[in-house]
Motif scaffolding. Structure first.
Motif, PDB file in Angstrom:
ATOM      1  N   GLU A 187       0.634  -8.604  11.661  1.00 31.52           N
ATOM      2  CA  GLU A 187       2.312  -8.420  11.514  1.00 31.52           C
ATOM      3  C   GLU A 187       2.773  -8.003  10.205  1.00 31.52           C
ATOM      4  O   GLU A 187       3.667  -7.475   9.971  1.00 31.52           O
ATOM      5  CB  GLU A 187       2.961  -9.678  12.147  1.00 31.52           C
ATOM      6  N   ASP A 188       1.882  -8.669   9.297  1.00 32.86           N
ATOM      7  CA  ASP A 188       2.390  -8.080   7.949  1.00 32.86           C
ATOM      8  C   ASP A 188       1.356  -7.215   7.142  1.00 32.86           C
ATOM      9  O   ASP A 188       0.359  -6.722   7.707  1.00 32.86           O
ATOM     10  CB  ASP A 188       2.379  -9.405   7.057  1.00 32.86           C
ATOM     11  N   ILE A 189       1.679  -6.591   5.862  1.00 32.45           N
ATOM     12  CA  ILE A 189       1.012  -5.956   5.250  1.00 32.45           C
ATOM     13  C   ILE A 189      -0.259  -6.867   4.591  1.00 32.45           C
ATOM     14  O   ILE A 189       0.028  -7.858   4.078  1.00 32.45           O
ATOM     15  CB  ILE A 189       1.777  -5.247   3.977  1.00 32.45           C
ATOM     16  N   HIS A 190      -1.529  -6.131   4.566  1.00 34.73           N
ATOM     17  CA  HIS A 190      -2.532  -6.876   4.018  1.00 34.73           C
ATOM     18  C   HIS A 190      -3.277  -5.939   2.902  1.00 34.73           C
ATOM     19  O   HIS A 190      -3.595  -4.737   3.016  1.00 34.73           O
ATOM     20  CB  HIS A 190      -3.400  -7.340   5.009  1.00 34.73           C
ATOM     21  N   GLU A 236     -12.478  -1.116  -4.970  1.00 36.94           N
ATOM     22  CA  GLU A 236     -11.747  -0.435  -3.897  1.00 36.94           C
ATOM     23  C   GLU A 236     -10.609  -1.655  -3.374  1.00 36.94           C
ATOM     24  O   GLU A 236     -11.003  -2.801  -3.379  1.00 36.94           O
ATOM     25  CB  GLU A 236     -12.536  -0.090  -2.833  1.00 36.94           C
ATOM     26  N   LEU A 237      -9.416  -1.109  -2.987  1.00 36.01           N
ATOM     27  CA  LEU A 237      -8.460  -1.865  -2.801  1.00 36.01           C
ATOM     28  C   LEU A 237      -8.044  -1.759  -1.186  1.00 36.01           C
ATOM     29  O   LEU A 237      -8.021  -0.573  -0.777  1.00 36.01           O
ATOM     30  CB  LEU A 237      -7.197  -1.803  -3.512  1.00 36.01           C
ATOM     31  N   SER A 238      -8.086  -2.489  -0.164  1.00 34.57           N
ATOM     32  CA  SER A 238      -7.894  -2.450   1.321  1.00 34.57           C
ATOM     33  C   SER A 238      -6.328  -2.388   1.109  1.00 34.57           C
ATOM     34  O   SER A 238      -5.584  -3.287   0.708  1.00 34.57           O
ATOM     35  CB  SER A 238      -8.304  -3.571   1.649  1.00 34.57           C
ATOM     36  N   THR A 239      -5.844  -1.401   1.896  1.00 24.34           N
ATOM     37  CA  THR A 239      -4.387  -1.138   2.185  1.00 24.34           C
ATOM     38  C   THR A 239      -4.086  -1.091   3.800  1.00 24.34           C
ATOM     39  O   THR A 239      -4.294  -0.151   4.141  1.00 24.34           O
ATOM     40  CB  THR A 239      -3.876  -0.101   1.511  1.00 24.34           C
ATOM     41  N   LEU A 240      -3.780  -2.217   4.163  1.00 24.04           N
ATOM     42  CA  LEU A 240      -3.451  -2.135   5.862  1.00 24.04           C
ATOM     43  C   LEU A 240      -2.073  -2.302   6.084  1.00 24.04           C
ATOM     44  O   LEU A 240      -1.522  -3.490   5.571  1.00 24.04           O
ATOM     45  CB  LEU A 240      -4.566  -3.252   6.394  1.00 24.04           C
ATOM     46  N   SER A 241      -1.634  -1.497   6.800  1.00 20.41           N
ATOM     47  CA  SER A 241      -0.098  -1.479   7.398  1.00 20.41           C
ATOM     48  C   SER A 241      -0.105  -2.647   8.485  1.00 20.41           C
ATOM     49  O   SER A 241      -1.056  -2.719   9.147  1.00 20.41           O
ATOM     50  CB  SER A 241       0.479  -0.186   7.339  1.00 20.41           C
ATOM     51  N   GLU A 280      -4.305   5.664   4.130  1.00 20.97           N
ATOM     52  CA  GLU A 280      -5.635   5.373   4.114  1.00 20.97           C
ATOM     53  C   GLU A 280      -5.799   3.658   4.157  1.00 20.97           C
ATOM     54  O   GLU A 280      -4.974   3.149   3.667  1.00 20.97           O
ATOM     55  CB  GLU A 280      -6.551   6.153   3.194  1.00 20.97           C
ATOM     56  N   PRO A 281      -6.819   3.436   4.836  1.00 15.34           N
ATOM     57  CA  PRO A 281      -7.010   2.005   4.697  1.00 15.34           C
ATOM     58  C   PRO A 281      -7.499   1.246   3.472  1.00 15.34           C
ATOM     59  O   PRO A 281      -7.639   0.154   3.447  1.00 15.34           O
ATOM     60  CB  PRO A 281      -8.005   1.717   5.923  1.00 15.34           C
ATOM     61  N   LYS A 282      -8.041   2.155   2.564  1.00 13.31           N
ATOM     62  CA  LYS A 282      -8.460   1.922   1.270  1.00 13.31           C
ATOM     63  C   LYS A 282      -7.990   2.889  -0.021  1.00 13.31           C
ATOM     64  O   LYS A 282      -7.865   3.779   0.451  1.00 13.31           O
ATOM     65  CB  LYS A 282      -9.910   1.366   1.382  1.00 13.31           C
ATOM     66  N   PHE A 307       2.830  -2.788  -7.774  1.00 15.50           N
ATOM     67  CA  PHE A 307       3.355  -1.952  -6.742  1.00 15.50           C
ATOM     68  C   PHE A 307       3.992  -0.443  -7.239  1.00 15.50           C
ATOM     69  O   PHE A 307       4.040   0.372  -6.559  1.00 15.50           O
ATOM     70  CB  PHE A 307       4.236  -2.615  -6.244  1.00 15.50           C
ATOM     71  N   GLN A 308       4.331  -0.513  -8.465  1.00 15.40           N
ATOM     72  CA  GLN A 308       4.531   0.950  -9.333  1.00 15.40           C
ATOM     73  C   GLN A 308       3.310   1.746  -9.176  1.00 15.40           C
ATOM     74  O   GLN A 308       3.502   2.940  -8.824  1.00 15.40           O
ATOM     75  CB  GLN A 308       5.006   0.719 -10.765  1.00 15.40           C
ATOM     76  N   ARG A 309       2.263   1.386  -9.424  1.00 17.44           N
ATOM     77  CA  ARG A 309       1.031   2.171  -9.268  1.00 17.44           C
ATOM     78  C   ARG A 309       0.557   2.472  -7.902  1.00 17.44           C
ATOM     79  O   ARG A 309       0.294   3.501  -7.622  1.00 17.44           O
ATOM     80  CB  ARG A 309      -0.234   1.385  -9.998  1.00 17.44           C
ATOM     81  N   LEU A 310       0.772   1.404  -7.085  1.00 12.74           N
ATOM     82  CA  LEU A 310       0.444   1.499  -5.647  1.00 12.74           C
ATOM     83  C   LEU A 310       1.349   2.257  -4.875  1.00 12.74           C
ATOM     84  O   LEU A 310       0.820   3.350  -3.928  1.00 12.74           O
ATOM     85  CB  LEU A 310       0.475   0.197  -5.004  1.00 12.74           C
ATOM     86  N   ILE A 311       2.758   2.117  -5.008  1.00  9.69           N
ATOM     87  CA  ILE A 311       3.330   3.035  -4.147  1.00  9.69           C
ATOM     88  C   ILE A 311       4.617   3.865  -4.976  1.00  9.69           C
ATOM     89  O   ILE A 311       5.354   4.786  -4.394  1.00  9.69           O
ATOM     90  CB  ILE A 311       4.285   2.268  -3.128  1.00  9.69           C
ATOM     91  N   GLY A 312       4.302   3.859  -6.430  1.00 13.44           N
ATOM     92  CA  GLY A 312       5.487   4.382  -6.975  1.00 13.44           C
ATOM     93  C   GLY A 312       5.235   6.006  -7.098  1.00 13.44           C
ATOM     94  O   GLY A 312       4.271   6.549  -6.601  1.00 13.44           O
ATOM     95  N   HIS A 313       6.170   6.792  -7.866  1.00 14.30           N
ATOM     96  CA  HIS A 313       5.881   8.219  -8.188  1.00 14.30           C
ATOM     97  C   HIS A 313       4.658   8.150  -9.340  1.00 14.30           C
ATOM     98  O   HIS A 313       4.631   7.423 -10.012  1.00 14.30           O
ATOM     99  CB  HIS A 313       7.163   8.779  -8.828  1.00 14.30           C
TER     100      HIS A 313
END
Length: 275
Positions: free
Chosen positions: A35-38, A62-67, A110-112, A146-152
């Motif tokens: 239900e959450d971001i992992h 590598e970083l796992s990124t699951l919505s 992508e998942p990672k 999070f600036q690096r993960l989702i920022g511009h």
């Protein structure tokens, strides 16, 4: 012989966020959703997983990124097993961080992510949140990460256009999910089929196509995820009350499903997460 070990902790900084450190060798995460971001980082060995029908391997660096609500599984890529750090946080935290950064977050493409700097930043952030000693340091590390993960910028995540609540599911699938999420009582395929206008056979086929899970599997996982949150926050309720609150007929069934999903019992999880 290496054994399965997992330790949970609740973040003091991020309400409702869960931190875990784990060592897995044989444990098999069957197909499931969150239900959450992992977010996760393997620090030893490698994990093999399937995500939306495609196979992947998560290795150090590598970083796992699951919505939320994305079907996946997970198992050790070799007999040596793997060690992993995971941060699970409610969507609203990331929405707030995205607003602070002036970006729109709609999910991960992508998942990672293969990004050594991001990987190391996540490990540092996880350690800071796990210790929970200095909120100012933690908040700074959180925003930098999070600036690096989702920022511009050239290193930022390429954001999808799905948006929160626009998961790509059809209206009928969204309705079926809402009915299952809001009902503490058993929900039948006949009821879901009639409510969506698809009929039970088409509903089952479409639901599996959209989610990778049967309606029962999806509902069971949602109930377990929400039960974890109750164990995290509710001091007074008994385990039996929590089991009933989230649709489990008795404590025995709750314990069995919880252990199969999370490799620990509800009582052990509650003790660990409140430590």
């Amino acid at each position: 012989m290496q054994q399965e070990i997992i330790d949970f902790r609740q973040s003091k900084l991020l309400a409702g966020a869960e931190l875990s450190r784990a060592c897995y060798r044989h444990f098999d995460f069957g197909r499931h959703v969150h239900e959450d971001i992992h977010l996760g980082a393997v620090i030893r060995g490698a994990q093999a997983f399937n995500h939306k029908g495609s196979g992947h391997t998560l290795s150090p660096g590598e970083l796992s990124t699951l919505s939320p609500d994305e079907c996946h599984d997970g198992v050790a890529a070799s007999d040596a097993g793997y060690d992993v750090l995971v941060l699970s946080l409610p969507q609203w935290h990331l929405d707030r961080i995205a607003a602070d950064l002036g970006v729109a977050f709609g999910g991960f493409h992508e998942p990672k992510r293969m990004d050594m700097v991001l990987y190391k930043d996540f490990i540092s952030l996880h350690q800071l949140l796990y210790q929970g000693q200095n909120p100012l340091v933690e908040e700074t590390a959180l925003l930098d990460f999070f600036q690096r993960l989702i920022g511009h910028g050239p290193q930022s995540e390429n954001i999808s256009n799905r948006g929160k609540g626009a998961t790509g599911d059809s209206r009928e699938i969204r309705l079926a999910k809402a009915l299952m999420a809001d009902s503490p009582e058993p929900v039948t395929l006949d009821l879901l089929g009639d409510a969506t206008g698809l009929g039970r056979y088409r509903l089952l086929r479409h639901f599996r196509t959209h989610t990778g899970l049967s309606p029962h599997q999806w509902q069971l996982r949602l109930r377990l995820e929400r039960a974890k949150k109750s164990l995290m926050h509710n001091d007074d309720s008994s385990l039996t009350d929590i089991a009933h609150l989230h649709g489990f007929s008795d404590l025995s069934h709750f314990n069995r499903h919880f252990r199969m999903a999370f490799l620990t019992t509800p009582s052990a999880y509650r003790r660990a997460i409140r430590n």
